[in-house]
Design an enzyme around this catalytic site. Structure first.
Site, PDB file in Angstrom:
ATOM      1  N   SER A 113       0.802  -1.230   0.000  1.00 25.75           N
ATOM      2  CA  SER A 113       0.000   0.000   0.000  1.00 25.75           C
ATOM      3  C   SER A 113       0.834   1.280   0.000  1.00 25.75           C
ATOM      4  CB  SER A 113      -0.962  -0.004   1.200  1.00 25.75           C
ATOM      5  OG  SER A 113      -1.890  -1.044   1.041  1.00 25.75           O
TER       6      SER A 113
ATOM      7  N   LYS B  81     -10.665  -5.200  10.472  1.00 30.40           N
ATOM      8  CA  LYS B  81     -11.712  -4.730   9.549  1.00 30.40           C
ATOM      9  C   LYS B  81     -13.095  -4.718  10.187  1.00 30.40           C
ATOM     10  CE  LYS B  81      -9.765  -5.647   5.007  1.00 30.40           C
ATOM     11  NZ  LYS B  81      -9.869  -6.351   3.728  1.00 30.40           N
TER      12      LYS B  81
ATOM     13  N   ASP C 132     -12.921  -2.842  -1.098  1.00 31.02           N
ATOM     14  CA  ASP C 132     -12.521  -4.163  -1.620  1.00 31.02           C
ATOM     15  C   ASP C 132     -13.530  -4.676  -2.644  1.00 31.02           C
ATOM     16  OD1 ASP C 132     -10.139  -4.504  -0.207  1.00 31.02           O
ATOM     17  OD2 ASP C 132     -11.149  -5.385   1.523  1.00 31.02           O
TER      18      ASP C 132
HETATM   19  P1  NAP Z   1      -9.450 -14.166   6.488  1.00 32.37           P
HETATM   20  O1  NAP Z   1     -10.505 -13.213   6.867  1.00 32.37           O
HETATM   21  O2  NAP Z   1      -8.521 -14.698   7.515  1.00 32.37           O
HETATM   22  O3  NAP Z   1     -10.191 -15.404   5.753  1.00 32.37           O
HETATM   23  C1  NAP Z   1      -9.459 -16.482   5.250  1.00 32.37           C
HETATM   24  C2  NAP Z   1     -10.426 -17.568   4.771  1.00 32.37           C
HETATM   25  O4  NAP Z   1      -9.639 -18.604   4.203  1.00 32.37           O
HETATM   26  C3  NAP Z   1     -11.264 -18.199   5.870  1.00 32.37           C
HETATM   27  O5  NAP Z   1     -12.529 -18.541   5.364  1.00 32.37           O
HETATM   28  C4  NAP Z   1     -10.482 -19.468   6.215  1.00 32.37           C
HETATM   29  O6  NAP Z   1     -11.279 -20.524   6.665  1.00 32.37           O
HETATM   30  C5  NAP Z   1      -9.960 -19.846   4.849  1.00 32.37           C
HETATM   31  N1  NAP Z   1      -8.775 -20.671   4.959  1.00 32.37           N
HETATM   32  C6  NAP Z   1      -7.617 -20.359   5.586  1.00 32.37           C
HETATM   33  N2  NAP Z   1      -6.768 -21.392   5.492  1.00 32.37           N
HETATM   34  C7  NAP Z   1      -7.414 -22.381   4.822  1.00 32.37           C
HETATM   35  C8  NAP Z   1      -7.060 -23.698   4.418  1.00 32.37           C
HETATM   36  N3  NAP Z   1      -5.860 -24.222   4.706  1.00 32.37           N
HETATM   37  N4  NAP Z   1      -7.979 -24.423   3.745  1.00 32.37           N
HETATM   38  C9  NAP Z   1      -9.180 -23.921   3.474  1.00 32.37           C
HETATM   39  N5  NAP Z   1      -9.582 -22.681   3.820  1.00 32.37           N
HETATM   40  C10 NAP Z   1      -8.699 -21.922   4.490  1.00 32.37           C
HETATM   41  O7  NAP Z   1      -8.491 -13.545   5.377  1.00 32.37           O
HETATM   42  P2  NAP Z   1      -8.915 -12.511   4.217  1.00 32.37           P
HETATM   43  O8  NAP Z   1      -8.805 -11.134   4.707  1.00 32.37           O
HETATM   44  O9  NAP Z   1     -10.190 -12.961   3.646  1.00 32.37           O
HETATM   45  O10 NAP Z   1      -7.705 -12.711   3.186  1.00 32.37           O
HETATM   46  C11 NAP Z   1      -7.611 -13.870   2.392  1.00 32.37           C
HETATM   47  C12 NAP Z   1      -6.578 -13.634   1.293  1.00 32.37           C
HETATM   48  O11 NAP Z   1      -7.052 -12.604   0.432  1.00 32.37           O
HETATM   49  C13 NAP Z   1      -5.219 -13.159   1.814  1.00 32.37           C
HETATM   50  O12 NAP Z   1      -4.224 -13.805   1.073  1.00 32.37           O
HETATM   51  C14 NAP Z   1      -5.220 -11.674   1.508  1.00 32.37           C
HETATM   52  O13 NAP Z   1      -3.919 -11.156   1.287  1.00 32.37           O
HETATM   53  C15 NAP Z   1      -6.026 -11.644   0.215  1.00 32.37           C
HETATM   54  N6  NAP Z   1      -6.672 -10.357  -0.044  1.00 32.37           N
HETATM   55  C16 NAP Z   1      -6.405  -9.771  -1.237  1.00 32.37           C
HETATM   56  C17 NAP Z   1      -6.998  -8.552  -1.542  1.00 32.37           C
HETATM   57  C18 NAP Z   1      -6.696  -7.890  -2.856  1.00 32.37           C
HETATM   58  O14 NAP Z   1      -6.917  -6.682  -2.976  1.00 32.37           O
HETATM   59  N7  NAP Z   1      -6.226  -8.624  -3.848  1.00 32.37           N
HETATM   60  C19 NAP Z   1      -7.871  -7.939  -0.630  1.00 32.37           C
HETATM   61  C20 NAP Z   1      -8.149  -8.595   0.587  1.00 32.37           C
HETATM   62  C21 NAP Z   1      -7.518  -9.807   0.863  1.00 32.37           C
HETATM   63  P3  NAP Z   1     -11.325 -21.019   8.176  1.00 32.37           P
HETATM   64  O15 NAP Z   1     -12.400 -20.209   8.820  1.00 32.37           O
HETATM   65  O16 NAP Z   1     -11.669 -22.460   8.055  1.00 32.37           O
HETATM   66  O17 NAP Z   1      -9.970 -20.778   8.766  1.00 32.37           O
END
Ligand code: NAP
Length: 300
Positions: free
Chosen positions: A20, A72, A108
């Site tokens: 960022s 968040k 987002d």
């Molecule tokens: P989060 O709120 O922690 O959610 C992660 C999700 O992934 C949860 O549903 C979790 O399930 C699941 N998960 C984690 N490990 C897993 C595994 N081994 N197998 C299956 N499911 C699994 O994280 P987030 O904020 O959504 O971020 C997720 C990703 O998106 C990150 O890599 C982040 O950098 C990326 N992101 C990118 C952008 C962009 O602008 N491109 C924006 C936001 C986020 P459980 O509940 O079972 O743990």
């Protein structure tokens, strides 16, 4: 009134990998605006740290704050108002002070959609279907979203509000995050079909008919665990589906590599990252930055 020197920042934990600052500094410089974008790591067990940053916004020491994991949702009670998007998604990634009120927004979801609509349609990965609204009956379109966390909420909101049906593929279907997401999104669109299945070969294989879009919203494949892939090993991709991985580091994830090897169009989430940053910048300054300028700042 425009500030003569802008102070923006990002809070979350950990923040070591954040792109960022590069994105926002490029945007500032493209408008010849003086300012800075700092990282403010605040641990999950430090509510006073978060509250102090919001006081800086109220006092005008900061002109804009981005919020990422794990704040968040925890930031919401500290704000005076939410945009309708942030309220529907239940998460805030952008805060500004307007008429002495702290307002939480979420860029987002529109960032994800704008990346699909503008960047991808015109550039490296032509979409296999028009990005217009989904529809009823035969015209219905279904996307499968892997995960049910913060990024998934933004992606699902964007899909539902643009007419798509959604199946969540998660480690725990019908409970926890997936259940919360489905419950809280019931009123987004009256005719929407939103359900969840286990992120495993057999239940997914049974649901793949007619799926046109697969979106990974889990962190699987993100650096440094670059060998991980959320898609089950022995599950074929649906014919003609478009694969979008919100993970943006590395630039080509294992999921995207596998999808491309299977002949599908597939991209990672760098465009979404740029778009959400550009939208935050516009909210804070009124200026819409050139996405290519921001992208160049983070492409290596
Ligand atoms: P989060 O709120 O922690 O959610 C992660 C999700 O992934 C949860 O549903 C979790 O399930 C699941 N998960 C984690 N490990 C897993 C595994 N081994 N197998 C299956 N499911 C699994 O994280 P987030 O904020 O959504 O971020 C997720 C990703 O998106 C990150 O890599 C982040 O950098 C990326 N992101 C990118 C952008 C962009 O602008 N491109 C924006 C936001 C986020 P459980 O509940 O079972 O743990």
């Amino acid at each position: 009134m425009p500030a003569s020197y802008y102070r923006f920042g990002l809070t979350g934990y950990p923040l070591g990998h954040s792109l960022s600052p590069l994105l926002h500094r490029a945007a500032l410089s493209s408008f010849h605006l003086e300012g800075e974008y700092q990282l403010f790591p605040v641990a999950p067990d430090d509510p006073e740290g978060l509250a102090a940053l919001l006081r800086s916004l109220r006092q005008g020491t900061l002109q804009g704050l981005n919020i990422t994991i794990p704040h968040k949702q925890t930031v919401i009670p500290l704000l005076d108002e939410l945009s309708s998007t942030a309220e529907s998604i239940g998460a805030v990634n952008t805060v500004l002070l307007k008429e002495n009120r702290l307002i939480g927004d979420n860029t987002d979801a529109p960032g994800f959609w704008t990346d699909i609509r503008v960047s991808l349609s015109s550039s490296q990965a032509p979409l296999p279907w028009p990005v217009s609204q989904g529809g009823k009956g035969e015209g219905r379109r279904r996307g499968v979203v892997l995960g049910a966390g913060g990024a998934a909420r933004a992606v699902v909101y964007a899909l539902l509000t643009h007419g798509w049906d959604v199946t969540l593929a998660v480690r725990r279907a019908d409970v926890g995050q997936a259940k919360d997401l489905i419950d809280s999104f019931q009123n987004i669109r009256a005719d929407a079909d939103l359900d969840s299945i286990l992120l495993e070969k057999d239940p997914m294989a049974a649901k793949m008919g007619g799926v046109q879009w697969i979106i990974n919203a889990t962190p699987l494949g993100m650096s440094p665990e670059v060998d991980q892939c959320p898609w089950p090993d022995d599950l074929p991709f649906p014919d003609g589906a478009f694969v979008y991985d919100v993970v943006y580091n590395p630039r080509e994830t294992v999921l995207v590599r596998r999808a491309r090897a299977a002949g599908l169009a597939a991209v990672t989430g760098l465009g979404m990252l740029v778009e959400q940053a550009a939208l935050s910048f516009k909210i804070w300054t009124g200026h819409a930055p050139d996405r290519n300028v921001m992208l160049s700042a983070v492409e290596v």
